[in-house]
Design an enzyme around this catalytic site. Structure first.
Site, PDB file in Angstrom:
ATOM      1  N   GLY A   1      -1.171 -22.848  -4.033  1.00 39.64           N
ATOM      2  CA  GLY A   1      -0.356 -22.514  -2.868  1.00 39.64           C
ATOM      3  C   GLY A   1       1.086 -22.292  -3.270  1.00 39.64           C
ATOM      4  O   GLY A   1       2.000 -22.922  -2.741  1.00 39.64           O
ATOM      5  N   THR A   2       1.304 -21.373  -4.212  1.00 39.09           N
ATOM      6  CA  THR A   2       2.652 -21.152  -4.717  1.00 39.09           C
ATOM      7  C   THR A   2       3.605 -20.635  -3.636  1.00 39.09           C
ATOM      8  O   THR A   2       4.777 -21.017  -3.586  1.00 39.09           O
ATOM      9  CB  THR A   2       2.629 -20.170  -5.893  1.00 39.09           C
TER      10      THR A   2
ATOM     11  N   LEU B   1      -0.803  12.371   4.557  1.00 39.85           N
ATOM     12  CA  LEU B   1      -1.512  13.487   3.939  1.00 39.85           C
ATOM     13  C   LEU B   1      -0.620  14.255   2.972  1.00 39.85           C
ATOM     14  O   LEU B   1       0.613  14.205   3.065  1.00 39.85           O
ATOM     15  CB  LEU B   1      -2.021  14.442   5.020  1.00 39.85           C
ATOM     16  N   SER B   2      -1.260  14.979   2.064  1.00 38.35           N
ATOM     17  CA  SER B   2      -0.511  15.880   1.209  1.00 38.35           C
ATOM     18  C   SER B   2       0.190  16.920   2.083  1.00 38.35           C
ATOM     19  O   SER B   2      -0.414  17.513   2.973  1.00 38.35           O
ATOM     20  CB  SER B   2      -1.480  16.580   0.243  1.00 38.35           C
ATOM     21  N   GLY B   3       1.487  17.103   1.842  1.00 40.94           N
ATOM     22  CA  GLY B   3       2.246  18.052   2.644  1.00 40.94           C
ATOM     23  C   GLY B   3       2.893  17.458   3.871  1.00 40.94           C
ATOM     24  O   GLY B   3       3.566  18.172   4.630  1.00 40.94           O
TER      25      GLY B   3
ATOM     26  N   SER C   1      -2.415   7.498  -0.798  1.00 45.93           N
ATOM     27  CA  SER C   1      -3.100   6.198  -0.619  1.00 45.93           C
ATOM     28  C   SER C   1      -4.012   6.253   0.601  1.00 45.93           C
ATOM     29  O   SER C   1      -3.752   5.614   1.622  1.00 45.93           O
ATOM     30  CB  SER C   1      -2.097   5.054  -0.515  1.00 45.93           C
TER      31      SER C   1
END
Length: 477
Positions: free
Chosen positions: A88-89, A311-313, A384
């Site tokens: 639990g850092t 999206l691309s664009g 992504s």
């Protein structure tokens, strides 16, 4: 079987070592060669190792802080101690008290004894196979037991995060007739089920074996189950030489048709599969003297990640570039990771299959995390396309340190723009698995910022993003 009370005492002593450091002021703790977290982790580790070696010198020990030689030797062990000196850092750093000391005895791949000590709360959970499970608090010890699953129509108490839940978790919750999320940190999630404070803990994400072994022993001693999901086979330890990662798992009182009948949650092809030569079983974390906190202090800023998706664009790269320029002009230290640029080097070995795209985003997420640890505000511009991959990237960061910017644009608009001519090539069949055409794009459901570059000028959109980023991150204007 080793003396359980002696193990409990070792865990408590380790907890005292942690609390001596936890009580200090982290903000002025930069004169030491180690961060408070590192020092606390190692102090607990050495305390437990010393105690166990005196108590059971014949039983080998595997810790999160173990050397490579111990990790290499582990496959020859049929019985060994498995410990997490400080689980639990994030909870330790946030000082919310929800961190634990974990000691488990593994025999023939099964956790047969476990102690989970909560130093900040003075609480200890422990259990032993065939002997029951118990909770000690305020000097009183009482037996604990999992509770009967909810009746038809009743509310399921499900352990999970209140924010930034993964798509898999949401989809799983949707299979329950009525669910209430119970938030908790570290191995205490399993203990909530063990003591009957929760009905279910679905862990649909990565964990390591030392994270869960002690608490699994407590759960099973309390009459519960810890099952790999969705196979529903008992979760076992030290079965693979190539990794120390657990599968997805379910913590429950018993298997219920309410949630076990649906197998749609099985990891799909877009998840990265660990290969035989992965490093998980061969490396340990090297704690450095210069900590992320010191690097951030040097740059006088709080590192963050701003993740552009669309999206691309759609205009991601243009907006991300303009946002970085605006931040730099305000004096911030930044780094922009662009999708095309990364595939020229770091990810040049990857294609465009779903699995390769997932691996591409996994690498970028890890790189962005490393860059924030260097003290930078990192901006990424990647299609992504899969929600699960973006959520996996988000999960690398503390709450509030990751902001998703969805650049919304209809497919037909992006195809009309087609600045790189990619849509035309995809329509001609020259590019396969092109997002938006023959490969899906899963738009964000809860992006912090949504913009459309076509609605206003680039300057106006960037100003909108900048204002929201400054507000969300609490940055001075």
């Amino acid at each position: 079987m080793p003396d359980l009370q002696a193990i409990i005492e070792i865990a408590r002593q380790a907890g005292e070592k942690i609390m001596a450091i936890y009580a200090q002021d982290f903000a002025v703790y930069d004169k030491s060669d180690s961060s408070p977290l590192t020092e606390a982790d190692l102090a607990s580790h050495h305390c437990i190792i010393e105690g166990l070696k005196k108590l059971t010198p014949e039983i080998p020990i595997l810790s999160e802080e173990s050397s490579k030689s111990d990790i290499d030797d582990r496959m020859s062990w049929s019985c060994y101690w498995l410990i997490d000196p400080l689980d639990g850092t994030k909870e330790f750093i946030k000082k919310n008290g929800e961190f634990t000391v974990n000691i488990a005895l593994i025999d023939n791949h099964k956790p047969v004894l476990g102690v989970v000590h909560v130093p900040a709360k003075g609480v200890t959970y422990y259990g032993e196979l065939g002997q029951g499970a118990f909770k000690t608090e305020g000097g009183f010890t009482q037996p604990i037991k999992v509770k009967t699953p909810p009746s038809a129509g009743a509310t399921w108490q499900v352990v999970g995060s209140r924010s930034h839940q993964s798509d898999e978790f949401r989809e799983f919750i949707d299979t329950l007739p009525n669910a209430e999320i119970v938030s908790m940190g570290s191995s205490l999630k399993l203990c909530l089920v063990a003591e009957g404070e929760a009905d279910l803990y679905p862990r649909l994400g990565p964990t390591s074996e030392w994270d869960t072994a002690a608490a699994q022993a407590v759960v099973e001693a309390a009459g519960g189950l810890v099952l790999a999901f969705p196979s529903l086979e008992p979760m076992r330890y030290n079965t693979r030489s190539d990794t120390l990662l657990n599968p997805w798992f379910m913590v429950c009182a018993t298997v219920s048709g309410v949630w076990a009948s649906d197998r749609k949650h099985e990891p799909n092809g877009s998840q990265y599969e660990f290969r035989a030569n992965d490093s998980q079983a061969q490396v340990v974390w090297n704690h450095t003297s210069v900590t992320p906190e010191l690097r951030a202090k040097q740059k006088k800023q709080h590192p963050r990640c701003i993740w552009f998706t669309g999206l691309s664009g759609s205009g991601k790269s243009t907006l991300a570039n303009a946002l970085e320029k605006a931040l730099v002009e305000k004096g911030y230290h930044t780094m922009l990771l662009d999708g095309d640029n990364v595939r020229h080097g770091l990810c040049k070995d990857l294609g465009m299959s779903e699995a390769d795209r997932t691996e591409n985003i996994r690498r970028v997420g890890e790189l962005a995390k490393l860059m924030t640890e260097a003290g930078l505000i990192v901006i990424t511009a990647f299609i992504s396309p899969f929600r699960a991959d973006r959520e996996a990237a988000r999960a690398l960061f503390d709450d509030g340190d990751f902001i998703e910017v969805y650049v919304e644009a209809p497919l037909e608009v992006c195809e009309q723009r087609d600045p790189k001519g990619l849509y035309k090539k995809a329509r001609r069949g020259e590019i396969k698995n092109f997002t938006g055409l023959d490969s899906p794009y899963e738009s964000p459901k809860e992006a912090e910022i949504i913009v459309n570059a076509g609605e206003n000028s680039i300057t106006q959109v960037v100003e909108k993003i900048l204002n929201k980023v400054m507000d969300v991150f609490g940055l001075p204007t």
